[in-house]
Design a protein around this motif. Structure first.
Motif, PDB file in Angstrom:
ATOM      1  N   PHE A 138       0.823  -1.333  -0.038  1.00 44.31           N
ATOM      2  CA  PHE A 138       0.052   0.063   0.013  1.00 44.31           C
ATOM      3  C   PHE A 138       0.747   1.289   0.035  1.00 44.31           C
ATOM      4  O   PHE A 138       0.334   2.238   0.311  1.00 44.31           O
ATOM      5  N   GLY A 139       2.034   1.092  -0.206  1.00 39.39           N
ATOM      6  CA  GLY A 139       3.105   2.226  -0.343  1.00 39.39           C
ATOM      7  C   GLY A 139       3.586   2.589   1.012  1.00 39.39           C
ATOM      8  O   GLY A 139       4.260   3.915   0.899  1.00 39.39           O
ATOM      9  N   GLY A 140       3.651   1.923   2.154  1.00 41.93           N
ATOM     10  CA  GLY A 140       3.881   2.330   3.351  1.00 41.93           C
ATOM     11  C   GLY A 140       5.499   2.151   3.396  1.00 41.93           C
ATOM     12  O   GLY A 140       6.017   1.239   2.655  1.00 41.93           O
ATOM     13  N   SER A 141       6.045   3.042   4.223  1.00 41.26           N
ATOM     14  CA  SER A 141       7.871   2.868   4.387  1.00 41.26           C
ATOM     15  C   SER A 141       7.930   1.505   5.179  1.00 41.26           C
ATOM     16  O   SER A 141       7.463   1.443   6.307  1.00 41.26           O
ATOM     17  N   VAL A 142       8.788   0.706   4.842  1.00 41.86           N
ATOM     18  CA  VAL A 142       9.261  -0.284   5.737  1.00 41.86           C
ATOM     19  C   VAL A 142      10.757  -0.064   5.989  1.00 41.86           C
ATOM     20  O   VAL A 142      11.413  -1.206   6.421  1.00 41.86           O
ATOM     21  N   GLU A 143      11.329   0.979   5.764  1.00 43.91           N
ATOM     22  CA  GLU A 143      12.495   1.194   5.957  1.00 43.91           C
ATOM     23  C   GLU A 143      12.959   0.952   7.646  1.00 43.91           C
ATOM     24  O   GLU A 143      12.136   1.335   8.482  1.00 43.91           O
ATOM     25  N   GLY A 144      14.056   0.252   7.607  1.00 47.70           N
ATOM     26  CA  GLY A 144      14.369   0.097   9.062  1.00 47.70           C
ATOM     27  C   GLY A 144      13.829  -1.376   9.798  1.00 47.70           C
ATOM     28  O   GLY A 144      14.435  -1.858  10.490  1.00 47.70           O
ATOM     29  N   LEU A 145      13.094  -1.778   8.926  1.00 47.78           N
ATOM     30  CA  LEU A 145      12.295  -3.299   9.482  1.00 47.78           C
ATOM     31  C   LEU A 145      13.094  -4.162   8.501  1.00 47.78           C
ATOM     32  O   LEU A 145      12.958  -5.463   8.919  1.00 47.78           O
ATOM     33  N   VAL A 146      13.420  -3.792   7.311  1.00 42.22           N
ATOM     34  CA  VAL A 146      14.076  -4.737   6.439  1.00 42.22           C
ATOM     35  C   VAL A 146      15.450  -4.490   5.837  1.00 42.22           C
ATOM     36  O   VAL A 146      15.642  -3.256   5.880  1.00 42.22           O
ATOM     37  N   PRO A 147      16.552  -5.404   5.509  1.00 42.09           N
ATOM     38  CA  PRO A 147      17.698  -4.969   5.151  1.00 42.09           C
ATOM     39  C   PRO A 147      17.446  -3.858   3.798  1.00 42.09           C
ATOM     40  O   PRO A 147      16.315  -4.360   3.071  1.00 42.09           O
ATOM     41  N   GLU A 148      18.412  -3.159   3.538  1.00 43.67           N
ATOM     42  CA  GLU A 148      18.103  -2.137   2.508  1.00 43.67           C
ATOM     43  C   GLU A 148      17.962  -2.918   0.945  1.00 43.67           C
ATOM     44  O   GLU A 148      17.190  -2.122   0.359  1.00 43.67           O
ATOM     45  N   ILE A 149      18.528  -4.027   0.754  1.00 46.32           N
ATOM     46  CA  ILE A 149      18.074  -4.650  -0.753  1.00 46.32           C
ATOM     47  C   ILE A 149      16.849  -5.199  -0.727  1.00 46.32           C
ATOM     48  O   ILE A 149      16.052  -4.932  -1.719  1.00 46.32           O
ATOM     49  N   VAL A 150      16.031  -5.408   0.639  1.00 48.56           N
ATOM     50  CA  VAL A 150      14.690  -5.863   0.548  1.00 48.56           C
ATOM     51  C   VAL A 150      13.897  -4.821   0.391  1.00 48.56           C
ATOM     52  O   VAL A 150      13.028  -4.605  -0.545  1.00 48.56           O
ATOM     53  N   ASP A 151      14.198  -3.375   0.940  1.00 50.73           N
ATOM     54  CA  ASP A 151      13.453  -2.346   0.882  1.00 50.73           C
ATOM     55  C   ASP A 151      13.205  -2.046  -0.564  1.00 50.73           C
ATOM     56  O   ASP A 151      12.545  -1.750  -1.275  1.00 50.73           O
ATOM     57  N   ARG A 152      14.543  -1.990  -1.330  1.00 53.55           N
ATOM     58  CA  ARG A 152      14.634  -1.870  -2.590  1.00 53.55           C
ATOM     59  C   ARG A 152      13.966  -2.599  -3.557  1.00 53.55           C
ATOM     60  O   ARG A 152      13.053  -2.158  -4.370  1.00 53.55           O
ATOM     61  N   LYS A 153      13.946  -4.063  -3.316  1.00 54.48           N
ATOM     62  CA  LYS A 153      13.094  -4.871  -4.080  1.00 54.48           C
ATOM     63  C   LYS A 153      11.626  -4.663  -3.908  1.00 54.48           C
ATOM     64  O   LYS A 153      10.929  -4.954  -4.829  1.00 54.48           O
ATOM     65  N   LEU A 154      11.238  -4.358  -2.582  1.00 54.91           N
ATOM     66  CA  LEU A 154       9.792  -4.162  -2.473  1.00 54.91           C
ATOM     67  C   LEU A 154       9.218  -2.860  -3.195  1.00 54.91           C
ATOM     68  O   LEU A 154       8.300  -2.888  -3.859  1.00 54.91           O
TER      69      LEU A 154
END
Ligand code: ADP
Length: 160
Positions: A138-154
């Motif tokens: 839904f476009g929410g930020s998950v920064e800090g909850l996942v590794p950087e590469i996962v944030d990018r892939k999501l």
């Protein structure tokens, strides 16, 4: 004798909660195998290859940790890998019943393989791949909850 542990899960995708268990597990065992255990008939967000690629990036600085994938009985994988420990992480109460069942069936299937539980870091108590996928979708930020590469892939996945 070398202490080899297998840390199995869907890792769809890997979160900082998983990373916490991997980091602590790497200090407890001589070798740790992060295993993407998959069921080909089950739907997933990321392919097994994508999940493995993200894990491989995350664990690249841990000398005694490697990643693999497998579909089948966990105890069979463990036996072939020379591992006698299955490592699992425990979060909220809701994990307990399923983890209990899993540990008991695995012990029944192979008494030489012991399940070891590690309590989650308090910061990751409510972090799950499912909740992260939902927020990201839904476009929410998950920064800090996942590794950087996962944030990018999501972000890539949900941009389309
Ligand atoms: P599942 O077995 O439901 O596919 P996952 O792949 O998400 O679960 O997780 C694999 C393992 O990591 C399980 O033992 C799970 O309890 C644990 N785990 C998942 N998220 C966390 C977290 N935030 N903190 C600690 N352990 C976790």
């Amino acid at each position: 004798m070398k202490k080899i542990a297998v840390y199995p899960g869907s890792f769809d995708p890997i979160t900082n909660g998983h990373v916490d268990i991997i980091e602590r597990g790497s200090r407890m065992f001589d070798e740790l195998i992060v295993l993407v255990a998959y069921n080909p008939t089950k739907k997933s967000l990321f392919t097994v290859e994508d999940r493995l690629a993200m894990i491989t990036e995350v664990i690249k600085n841990y000398k005694n940790v490697r990643a693999d994938c497998f579909s089948g009985l966990l105890v069979d994988y463990a036996k072939n890998a020379g591992a006698n420990v299955l490592l699992r992480g425990l979060r909220a109460l809701s994990d307990f019943e399923y983890e209990f069942q899993l540990a008991l069936i695995n012990r029944r299937l192979n008494r030489d393989v012991e399940t070891v539980f590690m309590m989650t870091g308090y910061k990751w108590f409510y972090t799950s791949s499912t909740i992260i996928n939902e927020a990201a979708s839904f476009g929410g930020s998950v920064e800090g909850l996942v590794p950087e590469i996962v944030d990018r892939k999501l972000k890539e996945k949900y941009k389309k």
